[in-house]
Design a protein around this motif. Sequence first.
Motif, PDB file in Angstrom:
ATOM      1  N   MET A   1      55.928 -20.733 -18.526  1.00 61.37           N
ATOM      2  CA  MET A   1      54.283 -19.632 -18.841  1.00 61.37           C
ATOM      3  C   MET A   1      54.673 -18.827 -19.953  1.00 61.37           C
ATOM      4  O   MET A   1      53.497 -18.896 -20.506  1.00 61.37           O
ATOM      5  CB  MET A   1      56.004 -18.371 -17.676  1.00 61.37           C
ATOM      6  N   PHE A   2      55.961 -18.453 -20.475  1.00 61.95           N
ATOM      7  CA  PHE A   2      55.051 -17.741 -21.898  1.00 61.95           C
ATOM      8  C   PHE A   2      54.457 -18.556 -22.901  1.00 61.95           C
ATOM      9  O   PHE A   2      53.464 -18.591 -23.199  1.00 61.95           O
ATOM     10  CB  PHE A   2      56.311 -17.061 -22.407  1.00 61.95           C
ATOM     11  N   GLN A   3      54.760 -20.191 -22.843  1.00 61.34           N
ATOM     12  CA  GLN A   3      54.055 -21.440 -23.302  1.00 61.34           C
ATOM     13  C   GLN A   3      53.181 -21.243 -23.349  1.00 61.34           C
ATOM     14  O   GLN A   3      52.083 -21.825 -23.791  1.00 61.34           O
ATOM     15  CB  GLN A   3      54.897 -22.891 -23.791  1.00 61.34           C
ATOM     16  N   ILE A   4      52.347 -21.151 -21.676  1.00 63.35           N
ATOM     17  CA  ILE A   4      51.453 -21.360 -20.869  1.00 63.35           C
ATOM     18  C   ILE A   4      50.304 -20.375 -22.100  1.00 63.35           C
ATOM     19  O   ILE A   4      48.922 -20.686 -22.261  1.00 63.35           O
ATOM     20  CB  ILE A   4      50.949 -20.838 -19.847  1.00 63.35           C
ATOM     21  N   LEU A   5      51.099 -19.434 -21.536  1.00 67.46           N
ATOM     22  CA  LEU A   5      50.212 -17.817 -22.253  1.00 67.46           C
ATOM     23  C   LEU A   5      49.899 -17.728 -23.946  1.00 67.46           C
ATOM     24  O   LEU A   5      48.992 -17.841 -24.290  1.00 67.46           O
ATOM     25  CB  LEU A   5      50.441 -16.172 -22.106  1.00 67.46           C
ATOM     26  N   ALA A   6      50.987 -18.330 -24.661  1.00 70.48           N
ATOM     27  CA  ALA A   6      50.682 -18.036 -26.051  1.00 70.48           C
ATOM     28  C   ALA A   6      49.611 -19.400 -26.316  1.00 70.48           C
ATOM     29  O   ALA A   6      48.811 -19.216 -27.276  1.00 70.48           O
ATOM     30  CB  ALA A   6      52.255 -18.882 -26.732  1.00 70.48           C
ATOM     31  N   LYS A   7      49.590 -20.789 -25.528  1.00 66.27           N
ATOM     32  CA  LYS A   7      48.892 -21.498 -25.740  1.00 66.27           C
ATOM     33  C   LYS A   7      47.323 -21.125 -25.458  1.00 66.27           C
ATOM     34  O   LYS A   7      46.199 -21.478 -26.623  1.00 66.27           O
ATOM     35  CB  LYS A   7      49.023 -22.847 -24.223  1.00 66.27           C
ATOM     36  N   ALA A   8      47.183 -20.514 -24.682  1.00 68.67           N
ATOM     37  CA  ALA A   8      45.829 -20.218 -24.260  1.00 68.67           C
ATOM     38  C   ALA A   8      44.781 -19.122 -25.449  1.00 68.67           C
ATOM     39  O   ALA A   8      43.906 -19.246 -25.701  1.00 68.67           O
ATOM     40  CB  ALA A   8      46.034 -19.572 -22.249  1.00 68.67           C
ATOM     41  N   GLU A   9      46.265 -18.677 -25.654  1.00 71.59           N
ATOM     42  CA  GLU A   9      45.697 -17.714 -26.911  1.00 71.59           C
ATOM     43  C   GLU A   9      45.803 -18.354 -28.055  1.00 71.59           C
ATOM     44  O   GLU A   9      44.278 -18.125 -29.278  1.00 71.59           O
ATOM     45  CB  GLU A   9      46.653 -16.379 -27.381  1.00 71.59           C
ATOM     46  N   ALA A  10      46.606 -19.290 -28.540  1.00 71.64           N
ATOM     47  CA  ALA A  10      45.976 -20.455 -29.575  1.00 71.64           C
ATOM     48  C   ALA A  10      44.609 -20.781 -29.257  1.00 71.64           C
ATOM     49  O   ALA A  10      44.356 -21.186 -30.541  1.00 71.64           O
ATOM     50  CB  ALA A  10      47.406 -20.900 -30.284  1.00 71.64           C
ATOM     51  N   ASP A  11      44.701 -21.261 -27.916  1.00 66.06           N
ATOM     52  CA  ASP A  11      43.514 -22.164 -28.005  1.00 66.06           C
ATOM     53  C   ASP A  11      41.882 -20.764 -27.754  1.00 66.06           C
ATOM     54  O   ASP A  11      40.938 -22.032 -27.482  1.00 66.06           O
ATOM     55  CB  ASP A  11      43.333 -23.012 -26.523  1.00 66.06           C
ATOM     56  N   GLY A  12      42.249 -20.246 -27.888  1.00 65.72           N
ATOM     57  CA  GLY A  12      41.214 -18.645 -27.795  1.00 65.72           C
ATOM     58  C   GLY A  12      40.512 -19.115 -26.807  1.00 65.72           C
ATOM     59  O   GLY A  12      38.972 -17.776 -26.321  1.00 65.72           O
ATOM     60  N   LEU A  13      41.552 -19.437 -25.634  1.00 65.47           N
ATOM     61  CA  LEU A  13      40.509 -18.801 -24.117  1.00 65.47           C
ATOM     62  C   LEU A  13      40.980 -17.484 -24.486  1.00 65.47           C
ATOM     63  O   LEU A  13      40.513 -16.158 -23.582  1.00 65.47           O
ATOM     64  CB  LEU A  13      41.412 -19.645 -22.899  1.00 65.47           C
ATOM     65  N   LEU A  14      42.247 -16.480 -24.856  1.00 66.33           N
ATOM     66  CA  LEU A  14      42.277 -15.268 -24.556  1.00 66.33           C
ATOM     67  C   LEU A  14      43.351 -14.315 -25.720  1.00 66.33           C
ATOM     68  O   LEU A  14      43.166 -15.088 -26.052  1.00 66.33           O
ATOM     69  CB  LEU A  14      43.267 -14.983 -23.123  1.00 66.33           C
ATOM     70  N   VAL A  15      42.699 -13.243 -25.785  1.00 70.10           N
ATOM     71  CA  VAL A  15      43.231 -12.633 -27.105  1.00 70.10           C
ATOM     72  C   VAL A  15      43.761 -11.219 -26.536  1.00 70.10           C
ATOM     73  O   VAL A  15      43.223 -10.631 -25.349  1.00 70.10           O
ATOM     74  CB  VAL A  15      42.323 -12.092 -27.555  1.00 70.10           C
ATOM     75  N   PHE A  16      45.898 -11.284 -26.846  1.00 67.10           N
ATOM     76  CA  PHE A  16      46.124 -10.438 -26.383  1.00 67.10           C
ATOM     77  C   PHE A  16      45.980  -9.365 -27.568  1.00 67.10           C
ATOM     78  O   PHE A  16      46.792  -9.858 -28.499  1.00 67.10           O
ATOM     79  CB  PHE A  16      47.644 -10.631 -26.145  1.00 67.10           C
ATOM     80  N   VAL A  17      45.389  -7.741 -27.754  1.00 71.82           N
ATOM     81  CA  VAL A  17      45.407  -7.371 -28.617  1.00 71.82           C
ATOM     82  C   VAL A  17      46.399  -5.365 -27.844  1.00 71.82           C
ATOM     83  O   VAL A  17      46.163  -5.011 -27.321  1.00 71.82           O
ATOM     84  CB  VAL A  17      43.984  -6.033 -28.698  1.00 71.82           C
ATOM     85  N   PRO A  18      47.336  -5.901 -28.597  1.00 72.13           N
ATOM     86  CA  PRO A  18      48.574  -4.313 -28.415  1.00 72.13           C
ATOM     87  C   PRO A  18      47.610  -2.851 -28.828  1.00 72.13           C
ATOM     88  O   PRO A  18      47.513  -3.003 -29.643  1.00 72.13           O
ATOM     89  CB  PRO A  18      49.865  -4.307 -29.323  1.00 72.13           C
ATOM     90  N   LEU A  19      47.684  -2.006 -28.291  1.00 72.59           N
ATOM     91  CA  LEU A  19      47.185  -1.176 -28.754  1.00 72.59           C
ATOM     92  C   LEU A  19      47.948   0.521 -28.266  1.00 72.59           C
ATOM     93  O   LEU A  19      48.861   0.430 -27.516  1.00 72.59           O
ATOM     94  CB  LEU A  19      45.445  -0.618 -27.147  1.00 72.59           C
ATOM     95  N   GLY A  20      47.352   1.307 -29.584  1.00 70.08           N
ATOM     96  CA  GLY A  20      48.566   2.581 -29.630  1.00 70.08           C
ATOM     97  C   GLY A  20      47.204   3.782 -28.913  1.00 70.08           C
ATOM     98  O   GLY A  20      45.926   3.932 -28.816  1.00 70.08           O
ATOM     99  N   GLY A  21      47.680   5.021 -27.329  1.00 68.16           N
ATOM    100  CA  GLY A  21      47.001   5.936 -27.747  1.00 68.16           C
ATOM    101  C   GLY A  21      46.516   7.337 -28.723  1.00 68.16           C
ATOM    102  O   GLY A  21      45.078   7.107 -28.469  1.00 68.16           O
ATOM    103  N   SER A  22      46.956   6.843 -29.720  1.00 69.18           N
ATOM    104  CA  SER A  22      45.666   7.048 -30.451  1.00 69.18           C
ATOM    105  C   SER A  22      44.836   7.138 -31.203  1.00 69.18           C
ATOM    106  O   SER A  22      43.646   6.607 -31.177  1.00 69.18           O
ATOM    107  CB  SER A  22      45.894   7.567 -32.176  1.00 69.18           C
ATOM    108  N   SER A  23      44.823   4.916 -30.679  1.00 69.65           N
ATOM    109  CA  SER A  23      43.975   4.588 -30.969  1.00 69.65           C
ATOM    110  C   SER A  23      42.642   3.960 -29.919  1.00 69.65           C
ATOM    111  O   SER A  23      41.754   3.318 -30.780  1.00 69.65           O
ATOM    112  CB  SER A  23      43.766   3.031 -32.032  1.00 69.65           C
ATOM    113  N   LEU A  24      42.992   4.786 -29.176  1.00 70.27           N
ATOM    114  CA  LEU A  24      42.403   4.261 -27.768  1.00 70.27           C
ATOM    115  C   LEU A  24      40.789   4.195 -27.792  1.00 70.27           C
ATOM    116  O   LEU A  24      39.915   3.457 -27.130  1.00 70.27           O
ATOM    117  CB  LEU A  24      42.656   4.768 -26.575  1.00 70.27           C
ATOM    118  N   GLU A  25      40.248   5.970 -28.175  1.00 66.62           N
ATOM    119  CA  GLU A  25      38.986   6.059 -28.044  1.00 66.62           C
ATOM    120  C   GLU A  25      38.009   5.226 -28.444  1.00 66.62           C
ATOM    121  O   GLU A  25      36.905   4.570 -28.518  1.00 66.62           O
ATOM    122  CB  GLU A  25      38.638   7.242 -28.582  1.00 66.62           C
ATOM    123  N   LEU A  26      38.958   4.129 -30.455  1.00 69.32           N
ATOM    124  CA  LEU A  26      38.069   3.557 -30.597  1.00 69.32           C
ATOM    125  C   LEU A  26      37.799   2.161 -29.863  1.00 69.32           C
ATOM    126  O   LEU A  26      36.612   1.211 -30.135  1.00 69.32           O
ATOM    127  CB  LEU A  26      38.961   2.466 -31.930  1.00 69.32           C
TER     128      LEU A  26
END
Length: 213
Positions: A1-26
């Motif tokens: 499961m984890f490898q599938i998500l990681a591979k999907a991101e590596a292949d450019g199918l999706l991107v995970f972006v961690p966000l913080g409350g102070s930067s959400l407006e941006l």
Amino acid sequence: MFQILAKAEADGLLVFVPLGGSSLELWTTRLKGLNRPEFYLTDRDDAPPKLPKYHAHVEKWKARGCTAWVTSKRELENYLPLSLLVNTVPGYAGTGADFDDVPLLVAEATHTAAVGSLPWAVVSDEKKKNKSSAAKKRLNGEIALKNYSCVAYSGRSVRRSKGVDASYRPEAFRIIKRFTAANGCDLEFPPRQNRCRLNRNAVGGADEGQQWH
């Protein structure tokens, strides 16, 4: 499961972006120009009848056609089973309530358990904030990982917003699969019996059925 998500991101199918409350407006419009489907998950923070803390941001995302969800509990740390916290953090005083300040309660228990520590009541607000931040990292790393096991997969998962590990939130996989499938990227997930499962012997049969609203 984890490898599938990681591979999907590596292949450019999706991107995970961690966000913080102070930067959400941006980030309410940051990705607009890419013309790609966007999914956002935020903490609620404020208990009803108040609106979620980031309600205005969620509405902006939805107005642009994005998918945006808010936790029904205070924050993602509240989805950790109470038995896990009690067994891992000596002196933890939380009740498992949806709006317990879990990181702060863990910080207090950890501080109080230290030999020669000052009473928690006299610790400055700044130090409490720093200790709470350290507790949050521990909750989303050591504590989340040590009590869960994978049947067919090993290693650390792809991280979500604020570093939360999806191994203790089975719904996360269903959310991602549903969202990606609806946007033309049908990820092939393994059968359910091969997915990460809760190690019930470690946490005493903790509930894993809470849903995000």
